[in-house]
Design an enzyme around this catalytic site. Structure first.
Site, PDB file in Angstrom:
ATOM      1  CG  ASP A   1      18.631  40.104  53.126  1.00 61.65           C
ATOM      2  OD1 ASP A   1      17.543  40.694  53.148  1.00 61.65           O
ATOM      3  OD2 ASP A   1      18.833  39.030  53.719  1.00 61.65           O
ATOM      4  CG  ASP A  24      23.153  36.213  55.316  1.00 58.69           C
ATOM      5  OD1 ASP A  24      21.970  36.365  54.950  1.00 58.69           O
ATOM      6  OD2 ASP A  24      23.560  36.544  56.449  1.00 58.69           O
ATOM      7  CG  ASP A  60      19.764  36.894  50.271  1.00 61.35           C
ATOM      8  OD1 ASP A  60      18.924  37.766  49.985  1.00 61.35           O
ATOM      9  OD2 ASP A  60      20.130  36.667  51.438  1.00 61.35           O
ATOM     10  CG  ASN A  70      51.812  50.028  15.303  1.00 62.14           C
ATOM     11  OD1 ASN A  70      52.247  51.181  15.209  1.00 62.14           O
ATOM     12  ND2 ASN A  70      52.138  49.228  16.304  1.00 62.14           N
ATOM     13  CG  ASN A 120      52.848  42.872  17.617  1.00 65.56           C
ATOM     14  OD1 ASN A 120      52.764  44.099  17.698  1.00 65.56           O
ATOM     15  ND2 ASN A 120      52.318  42.183  16.615  1.00 65.56           N
ATOM     16  CG  ASP A 131      52.135  41.756  23.577  1.00 65.06           C
ATOM     17  OD1 ASP A 131      51.471  42.809  23.634  1.00 65.06           O
ATOM     18  OD2 ASP A 131      51.967  40.889  22.702  1.00 65.06           O
TER      19      ASP A 131
END
Length: 934
Positions: free
Chosen positions: A364, A667, A671, A735, A760, A764
């Site tokens: 704006d 704002d 808007d 895999n 795993n 991870d």
């Protein structure tokens, strides 16, 4: 007409969103326009009201029909409902299916881990949905709790009225409300009385200047209803004057209410939402193919249904980036903490990633690119030259008028502040001719105090008019300031080149040219005129112990010049926009203000790109385009002006359909729909509640530069999320592909389910440190967004690449170390099976850790780009733990590992090094071939 009504039908689901992008409702807009075109008495009568207002019983009956004056509607959304709906996410469903399988197979530890992932994913989705609830509640908070209404008297004076304070929620169409400075408009109103009534509509329309209101009939239509000077709209505010108005619409039937309903009933799917959904579906399709094949091949080899099912389930877990919610949350939390230090509130964490992916910022104008305050830009003579004398007279008019000063008066006073003390005690007010909407000007009559010999200003014109040779001690001076044409009508002379001359046609054309030039630059233009009142005439104006100047005295005046006003651009806006462009973000201005004002601000800030159209599209232009035409035009147009709230939203949606990730910075009330539609909505702490509640990000400083910092942080966050996702999907796919090959040729289970889960888990844990990793500068140079096709291509190329080295490991273990699963006598040999499984486990986990470093950067790892310390430490520890597990009897027994022979380790090192070299070569080819990386 049928097509037009279809476009204006109010949306109930995303497929109907196109219809909402015209005026908020054909019925609502047309009813307001009809009220504007009808005289006030007829509007009051049509609504069943009277000049004294509605009686309490009448108002109660109407309220039973139309309901309360509130903007919220529909089913109440709670955290429980939002959480239940979040389970519809494909990624959540995928994790839930795996979790159920884990419970059935009695793997409770894995089931608990997956369950935690489900809870995290549901919480993120529910948070997003609850935004709409907070937005609607904020709309209610904007409306004042009580309003002054007129109620008819009973008894002897039935046509008179009295005033009551009524809860705003109880207002109904037909109620007559009274307005004064400081009031917030409680509903959509038709003005019936006005005395200097001025209303600020900036939060609704984006117009910098407040609008004067009048009870007169105005010829308007549904499209231009917001410009009607005899209508007031819910949520705007009175800045000056007083008035009375009749309510024509309440609650959801108001212009404001239609926007509230859109915010409540429709939530645009952001780039983040779309990407997570598509990635989840990709993983689901991959599982539906890989997992059944693995199960069938292992069942064929072993004949063990439960064992094959457990192994296939482990593969499903291995294929799923189960730590994705955790990695995303850690990345977003780190990004949020960084942005909080930069005075930025991140309300929805995923907005950080969307911010990094953003390639178009729609903003704006008012308060964002401009200061959101009116300043006196120039004070000119009729030829357009700067004139301090015009400023002086504008100041004398503004400082001595006794009515409520508007924003233009304050701008004049601020511009003359340094000379105020010298002038304030030089004149005294004799009389005033107040402003009204018919004359559109205000005049003051001043008397120069005789004890002041001259002004403390270097102004020859002022000395000529007000000094001892000019205004006599008993003379008065009439100073008029107001709308250009209305002031010009009072003048027959003009001050030109130091002398007063008749205002002929040539000079009128000169004045008009100056006005047109300033108006063309988006300026609001006022004219200033003077008139000396000789002492003998002045004495005649003193009648019955009071001065009696009137509008009749506003004649035969001298036009001295023009005052021009503007909401000035922010000094910080131009460098911030240049920085955004440098970082690959295009800026588009979407304003409700005049196209002249908007164009002037855009030119001052240097926003226009020479490669784009210089044309500014206004709301009427957008209205005339269908969806396809707008999509074709929207990318090349940088400035949109005179836009309604829903036209703004339509432009954003058109950009999104062209594949852009769109941010919106605003704002105001107007808007809210755009903030909701955008992939990332940004507001500021000074914004209205609805804007702040609807936005994903709130800036504590109204500065585009801060937003630029946030964009780079978003790209860092996105980069580390992408690293995890692409590396994990490619590695897990490799895999799974290796397992599929092994399941065909290896007569036993190539890796136990528990071993896959341990692998795993280690992998991870290592990747959890990715949020703290560095991101290459080249990655930050342009916007980044999710690309499912790129992810698929990445997975298909780099996944099987790791499978090549897994197959090499299979061959080494089978032919070199005899890990065939049987003895020389052909008897099943569990120790040989465990050697094969252990050897592949080590190759798998070490190459997975290595691939993190190989694929985390497009540069040469370890040499040109080194990982951050947390990732480096985690990688080393993961490899050490993996190597140690088979060597410790307790862990080896728990996970069915065996200690590999020493001769295996040189082979292991050789396979890992070869894998790293080949991966780097393929990565270099991939970047050259596809011109992109993460």
């Amino acid at each position: 007409m049928a097509a037009e009504r279809r476009r204006l039908t109010f949306p109930r689901n995303p497929s109907e969103m196109r219809q909402a992008l015209k005026p908020p409702s054909h019925r609502v807009a047309e009813e307001l326009a009809e009220s504007s075109r009808t005289d006030a008495k007829s509007v009051v009568r049509k609504l069943g009201s009277t000049p004294a207002g509605l009686g309490p019983r009448q108002a109660s009956q109407v309220r039973e029909t139309v309901g309360p004056n509130v903007v919220a509607s529909g089913e109440q959304t709670t955290w429980v409902r939002a959480s239940l709906r979040a389970f519809a996410s494909p990624f959540v469903l995928l994790l839930m299916v795996i979790c159920v399988v884990m419970v059935v197979t009695a793997d409770l530890l894995s089931a608990g881990t997956i369950g935690v992932m489900v809870v995290v994913a549901v919480a993120l989705s529910a948070t997003q949905e609850m935004k709409a609830v907070r937005s609607t509640e904020a709309l209610q908070n904007l409306v004042i709790t009580t309003t002054t209404v007129r109620r008819p008297n009973t008894g002897e004076r039935p046509r008179s009225h009295h005033r009551e304070r009524v809860p705003t929620a109880d207002l109904v169409p037909g109620d007559l409300v009274e307005l004064k400075a400081g009031d917030i408009i409680p509903a959509d109103l038709r003005v019936i009385e006005a005395k200097d009534l001025t209303v600020s509509q900036a939060t609704l329309t984006g117009e910098s200047l407040p609008q004067d209101k009048t009870p007169d009939v105005v010829d308007t239509d549904a499209v231009g209803v917001l410009t009607a000077r005899n209508l007031c709209f819910m949520g705007t505010s009175v800045v000056a004057g007083t008035g009375a108005a009749v309510i024509v619409a309440t609650g959801a039937r108001t212009y404001f209410g239609t926007m509230a309903e859109i915010v409540e009933t429709f939530s645009g799917e952001s780039n983040y939402d779309r990407s997570i959904r598509k990635v989840s579906l990709l993983l689901a399709r991959m599982m539906l193919v890989m997992v059944p094949l693995v199960f069938l091949f292992n069942l064929w080899h072993t004949g063990d249904v439960l064992g094959a099912a457990l192994f296939a389930t482990a593969i499903a877990v291995g294929l799923t980036p189960s730590m994705l919610p955790t990695v995303i949350s850690a990345n977003l939390a780190r990004g949020g903490a960084f942005m909080a230090a930069q005075q930025v509130i991140v309300k929805t964490p995923e907005a950080i990633q969307n911010l990094g992916a953003m390639d178009v910022l729609c903003t704006d104008k008012t308060g964002t690119l401009t200061e959101d305050r009116i300043v006196l830009e120039r004070h000119l003579d009729i030829t357009g030259r700067d004139s301090d004398f015009v400023l002086l007279n504008g100041y004398l008019n503004s400082t001595h008028q006794t009515g409520v000063r508007n924003t233009l008066d304050h701008a004049v006073l601020d511009a003359f502040e340094e000379h105020a003390d010298a002038i304030r005690h030089t004149f005294r007010v004799v009389d005033e001719i107040p402003f009204d909407f018919e004359r559109r000007r205000v005049s003051v009559v001043l008397d120069k105090l005789p004890r002041i010999e001259h002004l403390e200003l270097d102004l020859p014109e002022a000395e000529a008019f007000y000094g001892e040779r000019g205004l006599g001690p008993e003379d008065d001076v009439l100073i008029t300031k107001g709308a250009y044409l209305e002031v010009l009508d009072c003048c027959d002379q003009v001050y030109h080149d130091g002398v007063i001359v008749p205002l002929d046609d040539r000079l009128r054309q000169q004045v008009q040219a100056t006005v047109d030039a300033e108006a063309g630059r988006g300026m609001r233009v006022l004219a200033v005129a003077l008139k000396r009142i000789p002492a003998d005439i002045a004495r005649k104006r003193y009648v019955d112990a009071r001065w009696a100047y009137s509008s009749a005295d506003e004649a035969q005046m001298v036009l001295v010049g023009l005052l021009t006003f503007l909401d000035p651009p922010k000094e910080s806006a131009a460098p911030a926009i240049a920085s955004l462009r440098h970082n690959g973000v295009e800026v588009k201005v979407i304003s409700g203000d005049s196209h002249l004002v908007t164009d002037h601000v855009v030119e001052r800030l240097g926003i226009r790109d020479e490669k784009k159209e210089a044309l500014t599209l206004i709301g009427a232009d957008v209205e005339a385009l269908d969806d396809v035409q707008l999509e074709q035009r929207v990318a090349d147009v940088q400035v949109f002006a005179e836009m309604s709230p829903l036209q703004k939203r339509r432009v954003i949606e058109a950009l999104q359909k062209r594949g852009h990730v769109v941010g919106y910075l605003g704002d105001g009330i107007n808007d809210a729909p755009s903030l909701r539609q955008a992939d990332v909505g940004v507001s500021v702490i000074e914004g209205v509640d609805i804007a702040k509640e609807t936005a994903d990000i709130v800036l504590l400083q109204h500065d585009l530069g801060v937003l630029g910092i946030g964009i780079l942080q978003g790209r860092r966050t996105f980069g580390n999320i992408q690293k995890y996702l692409k590396i994990t999907v490619a590695s897990n796919f490799g895999n799974a592909f290796s397992v599929l090959i092994a399941s065909i040729f290896i007569p036993f289970i190539p890796m136990l389910a528990i071993q896959i889960l341990v692998q795993n888990l280690l992998y991870d844990i290592c990747q959890i440190t990715l949020p703290w990793d560095r991101v290459d500068r080249s990655f930050l140079s342009r916007p980044r967004k999710w690309q499912e096709s790129h992810l698929t291509r990445f997975m298909v190329i780099f996944g099987p690449l790791s499978s090549v080295f897994d197959i090499i490991a299979f061959m080494v273990l089978w032919f070199v170390f005899g890990a065939t699963g049987v003895t020389a006598a052909g008897v099943r040999d569990p120790a040989s099976e465990h050697l094969f499984q252990t050897g592949w486990f080590l190759v798998g986990i070490i190459t997975q850790v290595l691939v993190i470093h190989m694929l985390r950067t497009e540069r040469v790892p370890f040499l040109q780009s080194r990982a951050a310390a947390p990732l480096t430490v985690a990688s080393v520890l993961t490899v050490l733990v993996a190597i140690t597990l088979p060597l410790i009897p307790l862990t080896a027994g728990a996970f069915s590992f065996v200690a590999p022979p020493l001769g295996y380790y040189p082979w292991l090192i050789g396979i890992v090094v070869a894998f790293g070299v080949v991966t780097q070569l393929v990565k270099t080819w991939y970047i050259r071939r596809y011109q992109q990386w993460l």
